[in-house]
Design an enzyme around this catalytic site. Structure first.
Site, PDB file in Angstrom:
ATOM      1  N   LEU A 334       0.836  -1.200   0.000  1.00  0.00           N
ATOM      2  CA  LEU A 334       0.000   0.000   0.000  1.00  0.00           C
ATOM      3  C   LEU A 334       0.871   1.250   0.000  1.00  0.00           C
ATOM      4  O   LEU A 334       1.700   1.433   0.897  1.00  0.00           O
ATOM      5  CB  LEU A 334      -0.909   0.026   1.230  1.00  0.00           C
ATOM      6  CG  LEU A 334      -1.963  -1.074   1.357  1.00  0.00           C
ATOM      7  CD1 LEU A 334      -2.725  -0.913   2.671  1.00  0.00           C
ATOM      8  CD2 LEU A 334      -2.934  -1.043   0.183  1.00  0.00           C
ATOM      9  N   GLU A 335       0.705   2.087  -1.002  1.00  0.00           N
ATOM     10  CA  GLU A 335       1.349   3.396  -1.027  1.00  0.00           C
ATOM     11  C   GLU A 335       0.228   4.415  -0.994  1.00  0.00           C
ATOM     12  O   GLU A 335      -0.452   4.646  -2.005  1.00  0.00           O
ATOM     13  CB  GLU A 335       2.222   3.537  -2.283  1.00  0.00           C
ATOM     14  CG  GLU A 335       3.205   4.706  -2.202  1.00  0.00           C
ATOM     15  CD  GLU A 335       2.634   5.985  -2.769  1.00  0.00           C
ATOM     16  OE1 GLU A 335       2.118   6.798  -1.964  1.00  0.00           O
ATOM     17  OE2 GLU A 335       2.696   6.176  -3.975  1.00  0.00           O
TER      18      GLU A 335
END
Length: 629
Positions: A334-335
Site C-alpha cells: 500500500l502506497e
C-alpha cells in the site's frame, strides 16, 4: 606498455621476428594462436549477446488527441455526471445494463472519448488471459526479459514528446512535469532493471552454521503468477509502466486497474507495452488493463488468481483493498497519502534552495505523493521565506500546453490543471479555516482561466504561519499550496514533522550535513532526502514506501522486485557422496534410552553453543559418551 598490451604482444616479442636467431618458437606460436582463438570466441559471444539483447523496433499509432491542434466537443461541466447527457459524447450504440466512463482533458474540458466500463465477468476473463500467458512467460530467461525492457526503453526515449503530450492531454500537466515525473523516472526504473534486476532475483547463497556446515543453503525467487496493480491518475505513464515492468521482469503476468480519470492515456501507454511483447515474440495478453467503477473492483481484489496487489491511492480506498485481500490472504503493498515535511534548519541559505522548494511544492500542481506539503522553518527566517515564496508564486502561470491562446500561440506556462474540480470547495474550506485561525492566505481559490473556461485550475497558494493544530497542517492537500510552519528549536521542528498520521517522504535542509542527517534519522517516514527533495525515487535501487497511515510494503529496489516473488529456501548436501544427514542410534526410533538420548542432545547443544571452549569440550565428551553407550 600496459599489462594487457604486454600480455598479448609478449609472444610476438619472444618470436624475435626479423632477427637472425634460429631458436624454435613453437610454444610461442601456439600461445599466440590461443590468444586469437580466445579473442574470436569472445567476439562471437559479444555478437550473440548483441543479437539477443538489442532492442526490437515496434510502432504504435500516435493518438489524435495528442496533437495540440486536435479539436473536440467541450464538456459543459466535466465535474458533474450530468455531462453524460450531452448527445455529442453519448455512445452511438448504448448497451443495456452497461456503465460508461467519460475521458476529457482537465485543462480544456475537451471530450477525448467515452468507454464501456469493465464488468465483473470481463475482469475475471482478463485475469485468466494473463494467467494463461504467464505459464509460458515464467520460463523466459533474464536475457529475453531484458530485451523487452531495452526495447521499451528505446521506444520511450525515441517517442518521449508524444508520450508527454498524451500524459498532458489526459491529466492536464505540463510537458516539463511529464518529462520529469513520467519519462525520466520510468527510464530510471528500466535502467535499474537492465543493470541490476537479474542480480536481485537470481538464486543466492546464504550462510550456514557449524552443525549444518556440510550443507549448502540457497534462496530462490520464483514468480507468483498473476499480480495486480491498482494505480492513481497523477502520473498515467509511470504509474502504469512501473508495476508492469517489475511484474514481467520477475516472471509474472499483471492486471492493471487504472483510474477512471486517465483511461484513455493508460490504455494507449499499456498498448505500447503489449505491442513490444508481440514484436519480441511473446504473448501480449500477459499484460491486461482494467478500468471499472469501484463496485466492480472486487472481481480483481478478491480474485483467487491474483497473488499480489500493489495499490497506489488514498488511505480510504487502500483500507478497502487490504480488507478484500484477506479473502485469499493475498499480500498487499500500500502506497497511500503523504504530508511530507521539509525541515529548514537554522542558518540555511534560503536563496540557495528556494528553486528546489518551489519545484517540490508546485511540481504537477502539487499532485505528488512525495511533494513538499509543509515547509518547517525557524521563526527567525519565516518572514524571509514567506517573501521569497510569495514573490515567485505570484508570477506562476497556469494553463494548457496543448491549447492555443486567442492570439494563436501556446503561451509559456508553469503549471497545468488539477485532475478535476471536485475537490476545489473542500480546499477552499480548509484554506478559509486556516485564515480564520490567524494564517495569511495568498491565493486559495479556483482560478477562472481567461480563455480555458472549462479547465480545472486552482490558484497557486501560500499559507502561513500555520499551527500544527490546524486542519491544513494535518490533511493531505494534494494541491498547489505551500504551507509554512515556523518553529523555535530543532526539537520542536522534529515534533511538527512527526506530528501527522502520515509517514511517506521527507527532506531536511541545512548548512551542516551531519546535523541534517541526525535530524533525518529521527523522522518517522519511509524515505528522507538531505538537502534535496524526492530524489530517493530517482535512485531505483532504493525501496519506495512509507509508514503509519502512508501504508506498508515497498516497491522499487530489490525489496520491491522480490515482493512479487515466492521466496523459496533450498538446502542441499555440499558433498553428497561424502557426507549426508544420518540419525545416530541414540536418537533413532524407537529410542533405547530416554536418558541417553537427552545426554546426547544436551551435549550437542553445549558443544555447538556454549560460551567458551571449556564447556564446549565437556559438551563434546558428553555427546560421545552418550553415543557409545
Amino acid at each position: 606498455m600496459n599489462s594487457l598490451t604486454s600480455f598479448i604482444l609478449h609472444p610476438l616479442i619472444t618470436l624475435n621476428i626479423g632477427n637472425d636467431d634460429d631458436e624454435p618458437a613453437g610454444i610461442d606460436v601456439i600461445y599466440l594462436l590461443s590468444i586469437f582463438f580466445a579473442l574470436g570466441i569472445w567476439l562471437v559471444f559479444q555478437r550473440y549477446q548483441k543479437m539477443h539483447n538489442s532492442p526490437v523496433p515496434f510502432d504504435v499509432a500516435v493518438p489524435l488527441p495528442a496533437d495540440p491542434a486536435w479539436e473536440s466537443v467541450p464538456i459543459r461541466d466535466p465535474h458533474l455526471e450530468s455531462h453524460l447527457e450531452q448527445e455529442e459524447i453519448t455512445p452511438a450504440l448504448s448497451l443495456p445494463g452497461r456503465r460508461y466512463i467519460t475521458s476529457f482533458d482537465p485543462a480544456t474540458g475537451l471530450h477525448i472519448g467515452t468507454y464501456i466500463a469493465d464488468n465483473e465477468d470481463e475482469i475475471r476473463g482478463k485475469i485468466h488471459m494473463s494467467a494463461n500467458a504467464q505459464k509460458k512467460w515464467k520460463r523466459t530467461t533474464f536475457t529475453q526479459r531484458r530485451r523487452v525492457v531495452r526495447s521499451l526503453m528505446k521506444w520511450l526515449v525515441d517517442n518521449q514528446e508524444v508520450c508527454a503530450r498524451v500524459a498532458c492531454r489526459d491529466s492536464g500537466k505540463t510537458l516539463i512535469d511529464a518529462a520529469l515525473g513520467e519519462i525520466l523516472t520510468t527510464c530510471s526504473k528500466m535502467e535499474w532493471l537492465l543493470n541490476h534486476g537479474e542480480a536481485a532475483l537470481k538464486p543466492e547463497r546464504r550462510a550456514s552454521n557449524l552443525m549444518m556446515s556440510y550443507k549448502r543453503s540457497e534462496v530462490h525467487y520464483e514468480p507468483l503468477g498473476v499480480v495486480a496493480a491498482i494505480v492513481s491518475w497523477n502520473y498515467p505513464l509511470h504509474n502504469a509502466w512501473s508495476p508492469i515492468l517489475a511484474a514481467i521482469f520477475s516472471g509474472n503476468g499483471i492486471v492493471v486497474k487504472c483510474s477512471e480519470s486517465v483511461i484513455w492515456s493508460t490504455t494507449w501507454f499499456v498498448g505500447a507495452m503489449t505491442a513490444c511483447l508481440r514484436a519480441c515474440g511473446h504473448d501480449p495478453e500477459l499484460i491486461q488493463v482494467v478500468c471499472c467503477y469501484p463496485e466492480q473492483a472486487q472481481a480483481l481484489t478478491k480474485s483467487p488468481l491474483i497473488k499480489h496487489i500493489t495499490f497506489i491511492g488514498s488511505e480510504e480506498v487502500g483500507r478497502k483493498v487490504a480488507i478484500d485481500a484477506t479473502e485469499h490472504l493475498t499480500p498487499v503493498t500500500l502506497e497511500l497519502g503523504g504530508k511530507d515535511p521539509a525541515i529548514i534548519l537554522p542558518g540555511t541559505d534560503l536563496n540557495k534552495w528556494i528553486s528546489l522548494w518551489m519545484r517540490g511544492v508546485f511540481q504537477n500542481m502539487g499532485q505528488n505523493c512525495i511533494g513538499i506539503e509543509r515547509l518547517i522553518v525557524h521563526a527567525d527566517q519565516y518572514d524571509d521565506l514567506h517573501d521569497l515564496l510569495s514573490e515567485r508564486t505570484k508570477k506562476l502561470r497556469v494553463g494548457s500546453v496543448l491549447a492555443a491562446s486567442p492570439e494563436g500561440y501556446v503561451s509559456t506556462i508553469d503549471g497545468g490543471a488539477m485532475i478535476s474540480g471536485q475537490r476545489f470547495r473542500a480546499l477552499e474550506r480548509v484554506l478559509r479555516d486556516a485564515a480564520e485561525g490567524g494564517a495569511n492566505v495568498e491565493g486559495g481559490a479556483q482560478y477562472n482561466h481567461v480563455y480555458l473556461e472549462n479547465g480545472s485550475f486552482f490558484t497557486p497558494t501560500i499559507v502561513g504561519p500555520v499551527d500544527a493544530s490546524m486542519d491544513i497542517a494535518q490533511q493531505e492537500l494534494f494541491a498547489p499550496i505551500a504551507v509554512i510552519m515556523p518553529y523555535e528549536n530543532i526539537e520542536e521542528a522534529i515534533t511538527i514533522a512527526n506530528g501527522t498520521r502520515y509517514g511517506l517522504g521527507a527532506s531536511v535542509f541545512g548548512p551542516d550535513q551531519k546535523q541534517a542527517l541526525n535530524v533525518a534519522k529521527r523522522l518517522e517516514c519511509g524515505m528522507v532526502s538531505v538537502n534535496d527533495f524526492g530524489v530517493f525515487y530517482i535512485n531505483q535501487d532504493l525501496p519506495f514506501g512509507g509508514t503509519k497511515s502512508s501504508g506498508y510494503g515497498r516497491f522499487g529496489g530489490p525489496e520491491g522486485l522480490r515482493s512479487l516473488t515466492n521466496t523459496k529456501a533450498i538446502i542441499v548436501d555440499r558433498w553428497p557422496s561424502f557426507i549426508q544427514t544420518s540419525i545416530p542410534k541414540v536418537l533413532d526410533y524407537p529410542l533405547r534410552s530416554l536418558y541417553q538420548s537427552w545426554e546426547f542432545s544436551s551435549g550437542l547443544v553445549r558443544f555447538l553453543y556454549a560460551d567458551g571452549w571449556r564447556p564446549r569440550i565437556r559438551g563434546l565428551v558428553a555427546l560421545v559418551q552418550a553415543a557409545r553407550k
